[in-house]
Scaffold this motif. Sequence first.
Motif, mmCIF file in Angstrom:
data_model
loop_
_atom_site.group_PDB
_atom_site.id
_atom_site.type_symbol
_atom_site.label_atom_id
_atom_site.label_comp_id
_atom_site.label_asym_id
_atom_site.label_seq_id
_atom_site.Cartn_x
_atom_site.Cartn_y
_atom_site.Cartn_z
ATOM 1 N N TRP A 4 99.207 30.495 55.954
ATOM 2 C CA TRP A 4 99.318 29.060 56.192
ATOM 3 C C TRP A 4 97.950 28.402 56.065
ATOM 4 O O TRP A 4 97.760 27.253 56.453
ATOM 5 N N ASN A 5 96.999 29.187 55.555
ATOM 6 C CA ASN A 5 95.663 28.659 55.279
ATOM 7 C C ASN A 5 95.015 28.085 56.528
ATOM 8 O O ASN A 5 94.426 27.011 56.516
ATOM 9 N N SER A 6 95.126 28.831 57.652
ATOM 10 C CA SER A 6 94.532 28.385 58.899
ATOM 11 C C SER A 6 93.919 29.569 59.622
ATOM 12 O O SER A 6 94.577 30.261 60.403
ATOM 13 N N THR A 7 92.647 29.833 59.346
ATOM 14 C CA THR A 7 91.948 30.958 59.979
ATOM 15 C C THR A 7 91.732 30.733 61.467
ATOM 16 O O THR A 7 91.377 31.664 62.195
ATOM 17 N N LYS A 8 91.962 29.502 61.924
ATOM 18 C CA LYS A 8 91.782 29.190 63.344
ATOM 19 C C LYS A 8 92.625 30.096 64.224
ATOM 20 O O LYS A 8 92.255 30.429 65.345
ATOM 21 N N TYR A 9 93.788 30.517 63.695
ATOM 22 C CA TYR A 9 94.716 31.283 64.513
ATOM 23 C C TYR A 9 94.579 32.794 64.317
ATOM 24 O O TYR A 9 95.371 33.567 64.850
ATOM 25 N N CYS A 10 93.564 33.215 63.567
ATOM 26 C CA CYS A 10 93.382 34.650 63.361
ATOM 27 C C CYS A 10 93.025 35.364 64.668
ATOM 28 O O CYS A 10 93.435 36.506 64.884
ATOM 29 N N ARG A 50 107.203 39.170 55.477
ATOM 30 C CA ARG A 50 106.565 38.183 56.347
ATOM 31 C C ARG A 50 107.507 37.006 56.642
ATOM 32 O O ARG A 50 107.059 35.949 57.070
ATOM 33 N N HIS A 51 108.770 37.217 56.359
ATOM 34 C CA HIS A 51 109.752 36.185 56.670
ATOM 35 C C HIS A 51 109.746 35.918 58.175
ATOM 36 O O HIS A 51 109.745 36.850 58.980
ATOM 37 N N MET A 52 109.725 34.624 58.566
ATOM 38 C CA MET A 52 109.684 34.261 59.985
ATOM 39 C C MET A 52 110.919 33.460 60.370
ATOM 40 O O MET A 52 111.337 32.539 59.653
ATOM 41 N N THR A 76 102.972 39.917 67.021
ATOM 42 C CA THR A 76 101.703 39.516 66.398
ATOM 43 C C THR A 76 101.828 39.313 64.897
ATOM 44 O O THR A 76 100.963 38.680 64.291
ATOM 45 N N THR A 77 102.895 39.804 64.292
ATOM 46 C CA THR A 77 103.073 39.635 62.850
ATOM 47 C C THR A 77 103.183 38.160 62.482
ATOM 48 O O THR A 77 102.673 37.724 61.437
ATOM 49 N N LYS A 78 103.816 37.410 63.336
ATOM 50 C CA LYS A 78 103.940 35.971 63.074
ATOM 51 C C LYS A 78 102.575 35.285 63.093
ATOM 52 O O LYS A 78 102.291 34.419 62.272
ATOM 53 N N TRP A 79 101.716 35.694 64.040
ATOM 54 C CA TRP A 79 100.364 35.129 64.073
ATOM 55 C C TRP A 79 99.581 35.551 62.825
ATOM 56 O O TRP A 79 98.814 34.753 62.265
ATOM 57 N N ASP A 80 99.807 36.789 62.355
ATOM 58 C CA ASP A 80 99.144 37.248 61.130
ATOM 59 C C ASP A 80 99.550 36.387 59.939
ATOM 60 O O ASP A 80 98.725 36.017 59.103
ATOM 61 N N THR A 81 100.836 36.065 59.868
ATOM 62 C CA THR A 81 101.342 35.258 58.757
ATOM 63 C C THR A 81 100.742 33.851 58.763
ATOM 64 O O THR A 81 100.304 33.347 57.724
ATOM 65 N N ILE A 82 100.694 33.241 59.938
ATOM 66 C CA ILE A 82 100.121 31.897 60.048
ATOM 67 C C ILE A 82 98.643 31.908 59.689
ATOM 68 O O ILE A 82 98.138 31.021 58.993
ATOM 69 N N CYS A 83 97.945 32.952 60.149
ATOM 70 C CA CYS A 83 96.516 33.064 59.874
ATOM 71 C C CYS A 83 96.245 33.244 58.383
ATOM 72 O O CYS A 83 95.405 32.563 57.808
#
Length: 619
Positions: A155-161, A219-221, A145-152
């Motif tokens: 990556w300026n995309s709250t859609k994936y929170c 938060r390195h992916m 889930t850390t990767k989803w946290d980083t994207i949310c």
Amino acid sequence: MHIHKKLIPLKAHYFFFNAATGPVVPFMPTLGKQFGFSAGAIGLIYTCLPVFGMFAKTGFGALADRYKMQKSIFLFFQVLTAVAFFGIMFIPEKPAVHTEFECGGHDSEFELCSNNLNKQLEKEIFIKNQNTTMKCQLKCKMDDTTKWDTICEYWNSTKYCESTHTNVPHTFTFTTLSPISLSVQLDSCVYYRVTQTQFSDDSMHTPFCPLKDDKNVSRHMSMDCETTCDLQLVNELLDASDKNEFKDYKYWIFFVLLALSWIGMAVVVSVGDAVCFEMLDSKPHLYGYQRLWGSIGWGLLALSAGFLVDYISHGAIKKNYSIVFYIMIIMVFFDVLSSLKLQYNQTTLSVSILHDVGKLITEIRVFVFLIWCVCIGMCTGLVWNFLFWYLEELNESRNKSMGYTQENTDHMKTLEGLLMGIQCFGGELPFFFLSSFILKKLGHINTMNLVLIGLGTRLILYSTLTSPWFALPVELLHGLSYGVFYATMASYASIVAPLGTETTIQGLVSAVFEIGVALGSLIAGKCLDVIGGAQTFRYFGIGCFVVLVIHIIVQMLIKRNGRYVPTIDDKDYNIVQARYATPPDTDTQHIIDDQQDIQLVEVNKSNSNHYHKLTDVFT
């Protein structure tokens, strides 16, 4: 207004059969390109297909005439066409290629390593595309889930929170934008810098993965991703498999299914036209009024199909063609229902089909007519099989010069649908309607010249395009180059056909045209690989005008030396002689009209119930 009810099922057949094939046939070469097959490999397929069609038309046409089974053969091959085309939808895609996507700080990149990579190939990619921004679609594994946290968060995309809560998806699909000029090669790997990412809602984001967040958590992916790019050379690097299409079983499945579908279409078209002329009886010039319903069906469904393919493929690197196959199968179902209602029975039978046909094709004007069909077929093969291919490459080249690889790509199938719509409604439809008038006014010979002028002009105009959208007005010439041509070819074949050989002659003439399509496909496929699309279309267009000059000279020589009218001796009928003259040009007599039709002569042979119809001489 009088409606001939007997002809309604015939009109319905033309509409539904063309509505079935219209959404599928034009997209097959570009689907083959999407499978990874080269222009030469596709050209080879479309060289063989007309040959198969030629043998199928002549063979099954003769069989239909000999045993009076046009309707049964007609229905069987409609079903075969549908089954073969539908099978293409299930050809498996190439196995997914995996790359490694890295995001650390403001730097994001994905790694492409391949045994196919060498300095010369990478140099070719860089030189040809140095001003290009490549798009790649990545489907990455999300193992925590850390990767989803980083994207949310970054990556300026709250859609994936919301993905960080209960039902966490295991994969994440997005599109990367990578300027080729920023790529770096190290040994057998190339690293493509990702400057922006694009999500399914078309929103653009700059990827950022802080090395340490506020809680001192990295938060390195690093993600393993299935990757597809929109540059063919890069896709070839991604695919480390054998590049020889002839060793790829998917190529041969594609080949066989296309061959079966082509055979099915070839027989349906030739037998259908023979049935049409038989039902029209003494009014073959009304053929265009029946055939125009096919143009309506083709245009409506092809236009809709292009839009639907773009709609369901939105945002994807590869197009999803499944919708066109479903449309096709539904339309063929209605075509079969319509064809079952055809009120048609063959009443004539040639005693010696091969003898009659052999005598006919030795007549000089008929022989010249067949050569003309071959030449038109060559140019038609180029347009049918490689116009969309050429326009898509033109679009890619234009976008590269502007620094964008995907501009207008999402709308290419819509454009191709519009092109087919204009071909039908702006070209075929009016000219099929006018074909009777044109043939009566000009005669077949002058109309043949007119077709060469229209086709040559059309091909040369294609070669001058700077944008694929400029092809739209050029398609208006499709009426002259195909609509008038087809009406001329079919009516000529109907008029010169000895009685009882109607289906055979329609199949023969169509087969000769298919030979031209085969030759044109082979030559065009090779030319596109060597000299490019623009030059290929230009040379074919110039060739049309060369053939035009030769045709005019040959017809003048034939006229100067006197008109040769063949004589067919039917020994089984006490040496009754019947003359089959070619359709007249403007210097002699117009095509038969309603007031002066073909005279039917019945000759009764002792101990036989056969009847033989003979045509009067057109003087």
